[in-house]
Design a protein around this motif. Sequence first.
Motif, PDB file in Angstrom:
ATOM      1  N   CYS A  30       0.851  -1.188   0.000  1.00  7.18           N
ATOM      2  CA  CYS A  30       0.000   0.000   0.000  1.00  7.18           C
ATOM      3  C   CYS A  30       0.887   1.238   0.000  1.00  7.18           C
ATOM      4  CB  CYS A  30      -0.951   0.016   1.201  1.00  7.18           C
ATOM      5  SG  CYS A  30      -0.183   0.424   2.783  1.00  7.18           S
ATOM      6  N   TYR A  40      -4.644   3.052  -0.398  1.00  6.34           N
ATOM      7  CA  TYR A  40      -5.114   1.708  -0.753  1.00  6.34           C
ATOM      8  C   TYR A  40      -4.711   0.626   0.251  1.00  6.34           C
ATOM      9  CZ  TYR A  40      -6.163   3.917  -5.228  1.00  6.34           C
ATOM     10  OH  TYR A  40      -6.649   4.754  -6.205  1.00  6.34           O
ATOM     11  N   ARG A  95      -7.650  -1.746   0.732  1.00  5.46           N
ATOM     12  CA  ARG A  95      -7.799  -2.704  -0.356  1.00  5.46           C
ATOM     13  C   ARG A  95      -6.722  -3.788  -0.266  1.00  5.46           C
ATOM     14  NH1 ARG A  95      -5.779  -0.846  -6.145  1.00  5.46           N
ATOM     15  NH2 ARG A  95      -3.853  -0.998  -4.978  1.00  5.46           N
TER      16      ARG A  95
END
Lengths: 331, 292, 282
Positions: A227, B186, B189
């Motif tokens: 990420c 993210y 996710r």
Amino acid sequence: MKAIAKTQISELLNQVAREYNVLVPVAGADKYAPYTPGIELKLNSRTLLPPKDVFFPQTEKMYKFSTDGMEGSLDSLLTTPKPQLLFGIRPCDVKSIHCLDHVFLSKGFVDEFYAAKRDNTFLISIGCNGPAESTCFCQSMGINPQDTDEVDVHLFDLGSQYGVVPKSAKGEAFVAKYAALFAETTEEVPAVAEFTLNLELDGVSEKLAQMFEHPLWEEVSRKCIGCGACTYLCPTCHCFDVSARVAGTQGFRFRCWDSCMFSDYTRMAGGHNPRPSKKERVRNRFLHKLQYFPERYGDSLCTGCGRCLSKCPVNMDITNIIKQVREVDLV
Amino acid sequence: MITEKMRDVAKDLLTKGEVNMVIGWEKGTFWYNSTPVFITKAEDVERLVFDEFCTNNLAKYLLDYKTAEGKVAIFVKGCDARAVNRLMQDQQVQRDKVYLLGIPCGGMKEAAPGTQPQATEGLPLVEKCQNCTSPNPVVFDVLLGDQVSVRDTQNRFAAVEKLEALGTDEKYAYWGEMFDKCIRCYACRNVCPACSCRECAFDGNGLNWLGKQNNLQENQMFNITRAMHVAGRCIECGECERVCPMDLPLMAINRKVIKDLNELFGAYEAGMDVENRPPLGQFKLEDPEKFM
Amino acid sequence: MTQVAVAENPVSPLVPIVGKIIKIVTETPDVKTFHVSTPDGNKPFTPAPGQLGMLSLLNVGEAMFSITTQGPNHLEFAIKKTGVLTDALHESEVGQTVAVRGPYGNGFPIEFCKGKDLLFIGGGIGLAPVRSLINYCVENRDDFGKLQVIYGSRSPADLVFKDDILTNWPQVRDMQVDLTVDRGDDTWQGNVGFVPAFIEQLAPSPEGDKVCILCGPPIMIKFCLQSLAKLGFKNENIITTLEMRMKCGVGKCGRCNIGSCYVCLDGPVFSLAQLQTMPPEY
């Protein structure tokens, strides 16, 4: 040394707000935001979001365009902001701005969008008398947590008041202008409290130069989930993407933060990707911080602010990686 | 001690060559951090621990090794085990490629950053464990430790009900304020065991399903799409909300979807087994068809 | 290489100027060459051979391309269809407005090449960047020794710059052009075979400090390097130009780094000797 009572800070900000757009560390949102009277300040520690977006916004429009069949035109959206004052940045974040200056202002090309904001910003920093957070390790990265020179005015934390020290000609003028708010003090700056996170950085950059193929990268990258939390919270990460928004015949091109941890970051139009898996991406991130940037600009790209460590979903710890690098036996 | 048993079984599996890797947890930077670890050598099993800070759901790491030779052993709490079931149901993980070491879980705890080590009894449960419906692994090869009893989960939908009570404009204002904070890292996710697409639509090279500007419109598009994409497959492990650096209440959206699905299609708990397909992954004649 | 770009930079680093496509040459089924001028008919900027330009269709996208050659009033970009932007460019017609910025990168080390025999090796669209230097050498013929071009493509239809390779260059004094294709067709009279094998067959001598300038697909480069090593070329005298994803072109956006080098600033031209000191991540 001149000093200002902490209770007088809002008065100082009210006064300077007449002259500048004042940006302050805000509690709650935990970031730098425009000052408004009564807003709750976070003055005991760094903010979660770094101040880099003051100069390098997460999204920044560069130019607008219009098209009409085969015809088209474009106009730059570069603007010079009203003079702004960034109040309360910590020495780690001051160092990060110094790193961003290297990137955006040197090596043959000046980034006008960054420069316009940077040139127009007056910096006031506040020193820390020790680690403000458990994840702080700026001292190990060669930063003096209490003091910094690369600002206009620096404030020492003296308990109930701030010691006020001008650090530039503009800073001298500032202190003179607001002299009514400052009184002389004999109070001394306290000793720096001991840091809990400490590491030795000597020789790490040179050693990493020999460790590109080392199995350590496979090992440390396994838990990374790829990420962008570390890169977006990092005060020095500055990689960006350029993209456009088009609606019919009108549109604009903008840049926005990007992350070297994302899979499409280096992927080319034909599909080839020089950094195809998280091993290469994690390696590049840490080598960029600790080897590539020092080689290119003579400065570490990690300031020890500890934001990545505090928020990484899997406790990826740059201090631990540095320690592991030091333990590697190169034969 | 679970930790002792973990080390013994990991050592045994690696020594006998039954697995090539054991995925578990080790101590992290501070006493209140435990973090994922990947053990490939029997002499490294001493790194393994199980304590009240093994918050990370490990199941998703199985995707990194799905084409690897041999078997991977993985420690699974209740939520990790449900995630493994989910991944198996989507054909992402093959049952005979994994060795599941179940650990009944009393819930994970958190300590305030920077505090000195203290007894964990007095520490609060992390948010994600407070309404856990399945603390015991629902699938495993061996179970380490005794089954634990299920906590009272009456408040599972309390946050959802509070938001449901708001007016439309208030709801919009609330979520607008939340999504405005999203930095689009993210993490939600990437950590989610239901997000298993090899290539996410939001990473598409030049496809522009989602603009890269950070603004409310694009952030909303991302967050709502993400929530709808995992609808019916969310196992409520709470990892998305835990990892969000901006502290967005993502489980409120996920639980709202679960609650609605349960009301529309009957009670369903994702990942409890591999046989029962998720409500949006199958068609039944009695499904509501109000929209048609 | 250490050569510094000296060409003027009339445009802001990140904001381009508008230009027009004034001519389109269809080179192969998937390669077209676009000639670009400013709307008033001038050259957008003057690049050194080997430098790069950022080209965009305003409402589609922007990407970095090598500048394959230039005329007094225009720049040429030879572009293969590989993605969203290049597909749209291939659909464009003469008169289409584009935007350009540059020049970027170091360019070929012209001073280093002067007075020496030069061997150019290209594969497929890889001839595009090399052509900027070949044409410079042709225009300044007396500054260089013998010139040889070894060029190959998948099939005769995939050979680019046919006027140059078949007609113009072979007529230049002391210049030789050798062509090969992976697969021939009914009309192809030339060599059939891969470029690396063709190099070994032709066995160009490295003597006289000959410099080899090479560009093509990564797999071709890999095997060509082995062939060149067998023939005795020095690493310092093997020069190639790299391709990486780029967004800014001015060393800021971060993504084209190989170790501490930025391909957009410190490259795209590197000698093999330099590449061997850099991480193999390209």
